[in-house]
Write an enzyme that holds these catalytic residues in place. Structure first.
Site, mmCIF file in Angstrom:
data_model
loop_
_atom_site.group_PDB
_atom_site.id
_atom_site.type_symbol
_atom_site.label_atom_id
_atom_site.label_comp_id
_atom_site.label_asym_id
_atom_site.label_seq_id
_atom_site.Cartn_x
_atom_site.Cartn_y
_atom_site.Cartn_z
ATOM 1 N N TYR A 53 0.912 -1.222 0.021
ATOM 2 C CA TYR A 53 -0.061 -0.255 -0.172
ATOM 3 C C TYR A 53 0.820 1.308 0.035
ATOM 4 O O TYR A 53 1.655 1.347 0.843
ATOM 5 C CB TYR A 53 -0.867 0.041 1.364
ATOM 6 N N SER A 210 -13.032 -4.473 -0.236
ATOM 7 C CA SER A 210 -13.767 -3.696 -1.371
ATOM 8 C C SER A 210 -15.464 -4.236 -1.073
ATOM 9 O O SER A 210 -15.866 -4.332 -2.105
ATOM 10 C CB SER A 210 -13.283 -3.808 -2.571
ATOM 11 N N PRO A 211 -15.803 -3.828 0.185
ATOM 12 C CA PRO A 211 -16.996 -4.198 0.443
ATOM 13 C C PRO A 211 -18.295 -3.178 -0.300
ATOM 14 O O PRO A 211 -19.417 -3.636 -0.231
ATOM 15 C CB PRO A 211 -17.351 -3.904 2.002
ATOM 16 N N LEU A 212 -17.611 -2.052 -0.335
ATOM 17 C CA LEU A 212 -18.364 -1.166 -1.376
ATOM 18 C C LEU A 212 -17.985 -1.095 -2.640
ATOM 19 O O LEU A 212 -18.251 -0.045 -3.298
ATOM 20 C CB LEU A 212 -18.740 0.156 -0.746
ATOM 21 N N GLY A 214 -15.377 -0.822 -3.961
ATOM 22 C CA GLY A 214 -14.218 0.147 -4.292
ATOM 23 C C GLY A 214 -15.038 1.635 -4.618
ATOM 24 O O GLY A 214 -14.359 2.487 -5.282
ATOM 25 N N GLY A 215 -16.207 1.716 -4.401
ATOM 26 C CA GLY A 215 -16.898 2.925 -4.512
ATOM 27 C C GLY A 215 -17.553 3.157 -5.873
ATOM 28 O O GLY A 215 -18.084 4.231 -6.377
#
Ligand SMILES: NC(=O)c1ccc[n+]([C@@H]2O[C@H](COP(=O)([O-])OP(=O)(O)OC[C@H]3O[C@@H](n4cnc5c(N)ncnc54)[C@H](OP(=O)(O)O)[C@@H]3O)[C@@H](O)[C@H]2O)c1
Length: 307
Positions: A53, A210-212, A214-215
């Site tokens: 990261y 990435s539960p959303l 990744g937007g």
């Protein structure tokens, strides 16, 4: 908030804070420290890192923040990952397709993470991705050595398929405590590839990255399919009395029979809190299926509906 038990002497928060985009949160070290303190007060004690990261900068910055208040370390669980190769000297770009789970590489990667984070031990160390060249015996040796040397307390994997976990496990005396995988209303591979059944059999939680999506569902130019998904999410939001569709996306994950710990990606505290708020909702079977129906992949359709 109920904590999630990974083994007898190790539990984590039901929502983990992801640090992949830490360098874009716009927080100086003191502001980051304040934010981390707020999260800890709320019971959000688990932080997900990886050596790649920010090409190491996210771990380093977090470590510099910890130096401002070293006592914080004892109040949190630090997860980090290694095994993805970036070789900025040999190639001027980040080579995400290249992995290395050899003994030498993993030990060195973990030691570098410890240095950057400025800590003595990592609570949960994950192999970031499976590697076709992995010799399970050698990779297991690396993890055992890190454990024996006190550099990691527990180990796990990320993005591994069940057969890859089995191969590693056959050589490892340490338990594999979790698999960190991509899970969301837009990424349902875990329903088709045996990952969820594997976690259920092992009685381990899945960490959902990435539960959303990744937007993606918040982007300006939405595809027709995404608009349709949003419409269903919005209907269910009204039914649940949720504040926003993010809460609905988290609630969809919490409705699964396996324990799911979402790893939030946002730099905004109120958006992290959506994952906490969603723990209160219980989504009905019908609502869960409404989302599955609109967003499922062909693999999921084949497996469950014979389509
Ligand atoms: N193991 C692996 O291979 C792997 C891979 C990828 C990620 N991860 C981990 O998973 C964590 C989360 O991944 P992710 O970043 O893809 O998670 P995500 O939560 O699916 O996506 C985060 C993105 O969504 C945006 N977003 C969230 N809510 C929003 C809203 N209401 N309106 C507009 N935008 C919104 C965020 O923007 P704002 O910041 O502006 O809110 C951010 O850009 C990472 O930090 C990392 O720790 C692991």
């Amino acid at each position: 908030m109920d904590r999630i038990t990974l083994c007898r002497d190790f539990d984590i928060a039901p929502v983990a804070v992801g640090t992949m985009n830490l360098m874009e949160w716009g927080l100086d070290r003191q502001e980051l420290l304040n934010r981390v303190n707020e999260y800890l007060e709320l019971g959000l004690t688990t932080f997900d890192h990886a050596d790649i990261y920010g090409q190491g900068e996210c771990e380093r910055y977090f470590g510099e923040m910890l130096k401002l208040e070293p006592a914080l370390r004892t109040r949190m669980e630090i997860i980090t990952k290694g095994g993805i190769v970036y070789d900025s000297l040999r190639r001027p770009y980040f080579v995400s397709e290249s992995y290395n789970l050899s003994k030498e590489y993993i030990i060195a990667a973990c030691e570098q993470s410890l240095l950057r984070l400025g800590i003595d031990t990592i609570d949960l160390y994950l192999l970031h991705r499976p590697c076709p060249l992995m010799d399970p015996a050698e990779t297991a040796e690396a993890l055992e050595k890190l454990y024996k040397d006190g550099k990691v307390r527990h180990v796990g994997v990320s993005n591994f398929l069940p057969e890859q976990i089995k191969a590693l496990e056959s050589c490892l005396t340490l338990p594999i405590l979790t698999n960190e995988i991509k899970m969301s209303v837009q990424c349902m591979d875990f329903l088709a590839d045996g990952t969820m059944e594997d976690a259920l059999q092992r009685k381990i939680p899945l960490l959902a990255y990435s539960p959303l999506c990744g937007g993606e569902l918040h982007s300006k130019n939405l595809s027709k399919a995404n608009l349709a998904t949003l419409e269903v999410l919005e209907e269910i939001r009204l039914e649940l009395g949720a504040e926003n569709v993010d809460e609905v996306m988290y609630a969809w994950l919490y409705r699964l029979p396996v324990k799911v710990v979402p790893i939030t990606g946002t730099g905004k505290k109120e958006r992290v809190l959506a994952a906490v708020k969603a723990l209160e909702y219980s989504m009905s079977r019908e609502q869960w299926y409404d989302i599955l129906r609109i967003a499922r992949s062909p693999e999921v359709s084949r497996k469950y509906h014979g389509l």
